[in-house]
Design an enzyme around this catalytic site. Structure first.
Site, PDB file in Angstrom:
ATOM      1  N   GLY A  68     -27.228  34.182  12.950  1.00 21.87           N
ATOM      2  CA  GLY A  68     -27.754  35.381  13.764  1.00 21.87           C
ATOM      3  C   GLY A  68     -27.857  34.867  15.143  1.00 21.87           C
ATOM      4  O   GLY A  68     -27.239  34.148  15.865  1.00 21.87           O
ATOM      5  N   ASN A  69     -28.888  35.474  15.802  1.00 18.46           N
ATOM      6  CA  ASN A  69     -28.970  35.068  17.262  1.00 18.46           C
ATOM      7  C   ASN A  69     -29.235  33.670  17.342  1.00 18.46           C
ATOM      8  O   ASN A  69     -28.756  33.193  18.351  1.00 18.46           O
ATOM      9  CB  ASN A  69     -30.210  36.095  17.814  1.00 18.46           C
ATOM     10  CG  ASN A  69     -30.855  35.512  19.043  1.00 18.46           C
ATOM     11  OD1 ASN A  69     -31.527  34.453  19.174  1.00 18.46           O
ATOM     12  ND2 ASN A  69     -30.272  36.428  20.120  1.00 18.46           N
ATOM     13  N   LYS A 124     -50.250  37.886  18.866  1.00 21.29           N
ATOM     14  CA  LYS A 124     -49.215  38.502  17.921  1.00 21.29           C
ATOM     15  C   LYS A 124     -49.485  39.926  17.744  1.00 21.29           C
ATOM     16  O   LYS A 124     -50.776  40.053  17.448  1.00 21.29           O
ATOM     17  CB  LYS A 124     -48.962  37.698  16.737  1.00 21.29           C
ATOM     18  CG  LYS A 124     -47.396  37.885  16.053  1.00 21.29           C
ATOM     19  CD  LYS A 124     -46.436  37.385  16.773  1.00 21.29           C
ATOM     20  CE  LYS A 124     -45.278  37.407  16.110  1.00 21.29           C
ATOM     21  NZ  LYS A 124     -44.181  36.150  16.619  1.00 21.29           N
ATOM     22  N   GLY A 169     -27.701  30.136   8.661  1.00 23.49           N
ATOM     23  CA  GLY A 169     -28.045  31.217   9.479  1.00 23.49           C
ATOM     24  C   GLY A 169     -27.127  31.431  10.792  1.00 23.49           C
ATOM     25  O   GLY A 169     -26.737  30.523  11.504  1.00 23.49           O
ATOM     26  N   GLY A 225     -28.686  30.969  15.130  1.00 21.02           N
ATOM     27  CA  GLY A 225     -27.901  30.125  14.720  1.00 21.02           C
ATOM     28  C   GLY A 225     -26.557  30.102  15.570  1.00 21.02           C
ATOM     29  O   GLY A 225     -26.079  28.971  15.718  1.00 21.02           O
TER      30      GLY A 225
HETATM   31  P1  NAD Z   1     -31.179  37.059  12.805  1.00 17.29           P
HETATM   32  O1  NAD Z   1     -31.531  38.262  11.971  1.00 17.29           O
HETATM   33  O2  NAD Z   1     -30.523  37.406  14.180  1.00 17.29           O
HETATM   34  O3  NAD Z   1     -30.104  36.057  11.934  1.00 17.29           O
HETATM   35  C1  NAD Z   1     -30.647  35.657  10.469  1.00 17.29           C
HETATM   36  C2  NAD Z   1     -29.443  34.995   9.797  1.00 17.29           C
HETATM   37  O4  NAD Z   1     -29.814  34.523   8.779  1.00 17.29           O
HETATM   38  C3  NAD Z   1     -28.206  35.690   9.892  1.00 17.29           C
HETATM   39  O5  NAD Z   1     -27.247  35.229  10.037  1.00 17.29           O
HETATM   40  C4  NAD Z   1     -28.316  36.005   8.069  1.00 17.29           C
HETATM   41  O6  NAD Z   1     -27.175  36.407   7.609  1.00 17.29           O
HETATM   42  C5  NAD Z   1     -28.972  34.890   7.839  1.00 17.29           C
HETATM   43  N1  NAD Z   1     -29.867  34.876   6.559  1.00 17.29           N
HETATM   44  C6  NAD Z   1     -30.411  35.850   5.979  1.00 17.29           C
HETATM   45  N2  NAD Z   1     -30.860  35.511   4.863  1.00 17.29           N
HETATM   46  C7  NAD Z   1     -30.400  34.513   4.335  1.00 17.29           C
HETATM   47  C8  NAD Z   1     -30.180  33.755   3.303  1.00 17.29           C
HETATM   48  N3  NAD Z   1     -31.275  33.909   2.232  1.00 17.29           N
HETATM   49  N4  NAD Z   1     -29.370  32.645   3.192  1.00 17.29           N
HETATM   50  C9  NAD Z   1     -28.758  32.156   4.359  1.00 17.29           C
HETATM   51  N5  NAD Z   1     -28.770  32.891   5.397  1.00 17.29           N
HETATM   52  C10 NAD Z   1     -29.535  33.763   5.470  1.00 17.29           C
HETATM   53  O7  NAD Z   1     -32.372  36.290  13.124  1.00 17.29           O
HETATM   54  P2  NAD Z   1     -32.413  35.148  14.217  1.00 17.29           P
HETATM   55  O8  NAD Z   1     -33.347  35.945  15.308  1.00 17.29           O
HETATM   56  O9  NAD Z   1     -31.400  34.251  14.456  1.00 17.29           O
HETATM   57  O10 NAD Z   1     -33.786  34.394  13.893  1.00 17.29           O
HETATM   58  C11 NAD Z   1     -33.698  33.212  12.567  1.00 17.29           C
HETATM   59  C12 NAD Z   1     -34.635  32.599  12.375  1.00 17.29           C
HETATM   60  O11 NAD Z   1     -35.441  31.969  13.425  1.00 17.29           O
HETATM   61  C13 NAD Z   1     -35.912  33.395  11.746  1.00 17.29           C
HETATM   62  O12 NAD Z   1     -36.493  32.527  10.787  1.00 17.29           O
HETATM   63  C14 NAD Z   1     -36.799  33.668  12.801  1.00 17.29           C
HETATM   64  O13 NAD Z   1     -38.128  33.972  12.568  1.00 17.29           O
HETATM   65  C15 NAD Z   1     -36.534  32.657  13.606  1.00 17.29           C
HETATM   66  N6  NAD Z   1     -37.032  32.434  15.204  1.00 17.29           N
HETATM   67  C16 NAD Z   1     -36.480  33.379  15.805  1.00 17.29           C
HETATM   68  C17 NAD Z   1     -36.594  33.158  17.124  1.00 17.29           C
HETATM   69  C18 NAD Z   1     -35.774  34.329  18.225  1.00 17.29           C
HETATM   70  O14 NAD Z   1     -36.062  34.116  19.342  1.00 17.29           O
HETATM   71  N7  NAD Z   1     -34.782  34.813  17.765  1.00 17.29           N
HETATM   72  C19 NAD Z   1     -37.704  32.582  17.640  1.00 17.29           C
HETATM   73  C20 NAD Z   1     -38.304  31.875  16.823  1.00 17.29           C
HETATM   74  C21 NAD Z   1     -38.138  31.617  15.465  1.00 17.29           C
END
Ligand code: NAD
Length: 418
Positions: free
Chosen positions: A215-216, A101, A213, A218
């Protein structure tokens, strides 16, 4: 520190596996820590020095693999634990990568695009001799994206004097990326959800799901769960969300969400279509819905000792990293709740990165449908393997995932000094 639980678990599992203390210490220690000073000329002509980090945790099973994040909070401690998690993740899904990382302590919002590009190029120059498609393969992470990765790769290639598309993953399609990458983490999560849902002994159409969640992760997860037949009854983002007993539909909901509507203002029922019957939830209360499966897919530390007793789901799928704190776990286990751990549940992204790397480095032909199906199959297989260890050893899925990962890393570690 919030990530203490990971080192404690490695120690616990190491003892269970009868590993000697030195071997456990080696698993907890990164093989190499690289810290570089990055002097960058800003647009105003002045020079500012940023700190760049790359931590190469373990390469017993293959090249180090893990993201590069740009964030003011990037620190050696945090990057070290994230690199450790990558070694465990790649091992538990059984791909021939290790864990690494990195990142730069910077607020990218404070830099112009040319400044960000120069910073990225300086970083690539500084680490080019320890990076490589067979050495260490970065990818986008927090606040980095395919464009930044392209700057990094172009500068890396300039430094080594040849093309090397496999040095990074998460590339745009036109630069050698693969189609499934963007949805891969959500898709992988849907695959493990589908597999673990067998424990509920009811038709998928009746299995209810709540997701925190959108975002990407969820949103792709919600789409694939719907396609698989699940009844997603609650969705919330940071601003709150909605609940409907008969289930929500993904496609129209997401379309309106993307066009700027708040999720809590969109109520489209799976059976009745647009409706006024949705109950509103907050970002927190979505966790407490009476559902079969709860999926925290937002941020860490959402389920703690303070609120664990309110969880009514039978299964939790950890899509966010570390959404359940150490002190919450015993409370959840006492209630008979199954937790699918983050190192397994959210590994779909790194699995897709492996397919991308195979395409770039080994010329493996890969199309969207086959990569999607391979990813689903591999994630389900990993879950079954973890479930088998858990059953045989009478462990939680988290402990079993660590046992499986650590056993694989140890088996691949060359025996030295003999
Ligand atoms: P993102 O930024 O696209 O989406 C995050 C989502 O969480 C948004 O809908 C936001 O409104 C919501 N959110 C933020 N704070 C919040 C809260 N306090 N309560 C409720 N909802 C809240 O991020 P992502 O890429 O979807 O990643 C989400 C999680 O998955 C993160 O913890 C990330 O570390 C983990 N993750 C992501 C990936 C990836 O490929 N994107 C891989 C492994 C792990």
């Amino acid at each position: 520190m919030k990530y203490d639980k990971i080192k404690k678990l490695i120690k616990k599992v190491g003892r269970k596996l009868d590993l000697e203390q030195g071997t456990i210490d080696a698993l907890k220690s990164p093989q190499r820590i690289i810290e570089v000073a990055l002097p960058v000329i800003l647009d105003n002509g002045k020079t500012k020095v940023f700190k760049g980090i790359r931590i190469q945790h373990n390469n017993a099973r293959g090249p180090y693999k893990g993201g590069l994040r740009y964030h003011p909070g990037v620190s050696l401690d945090e990057v070290e634990i994230l690199a450790t998690l990558m070694s465990l993740k790649t091992a538990v899904i059984n791909i021939p990568f290790g864990g690494g990382k990195g990142g730069i302590a910077v607020d990218p919002e404070q830099l112009s695009k040319p400044e960000l590009k120069r910073l990225t190029e300086k970083f690539a120059q500084s680490v080019h001799d320890v990076i490589g498609e067979h050495k260490d393969i970065p990818a986008p992470d927090v606040n980095t994206n395919p464009e930044i990765m392209k700057w990094f790769r172009d500068e890396y290639e300039k430094n080594i004097g040849k093309k090397s598309p496999g040095v990074i993953t998460g590339k745009a399609l036109e630069d050698g990326g693969i189609e499934v990458r963007n949805e891969a983490t959500g898709l992988g999560g849907a695959a493990v959800t589908h597999e673990v849902a067998k424990r509920l002994n009811k038709p998928i159409e009746d299995v209810t799901v709540a997701i925190q969640g959108f975002g990407n992760v969820g949103s792709h997860l919600a789409r694939h769960l719907e396609d698989m037949g699940f009844k997603v009854v609650a969705i919330a983002d940071a601003s709150g969300g909605i609940y409907h007993d008969d289930g929500l539909t993904y496609h129209e909901t997401h379309k309106r969400y993307r066009s700027g509507e708040k999720i809590s203002d969109v109520c489209i029922c799976k059976i009745h279509g647009p409706s006024h019957d949705c109950a509103k939830t907050s970002a927190q209360s979505v966790l407490y819905q009476k559902v079969d499966i709860l999926i925290p897919a937002a941020i860490g530390e959402q389920i703690t000792a303070a609120n664990a007793s309110k969880i009514k789901a039978k299964i939790i799928i950890e899509m966010a990293n570390h959404p359940v704190t150490e002190d919450a776990e015993p409370i959840l286990y006492k209630k008979g709740i199954t937790i699918v751990p983050d190192i397994l549940a959210n590994a779909g992204g790194v699995l897709a990165s492996y397919y991308e790397w195979q395409k770039n480095v080994q010329n493996v032909k890969i199309d969207y449908n086959s990569s999607k199906q391979n990813l689903i199959n591999k994630m389900k297989k990993a879950l079954r393997e973890v479930e088998k260890v858990a059953k045989n050893e009478k462990l939680s899925l988290r402990e079993a995932a660590y046992i499986l990962a650590i056993t694989r890393i140890i088996a691949a570690t060359p025996k030295t000094n003999k």
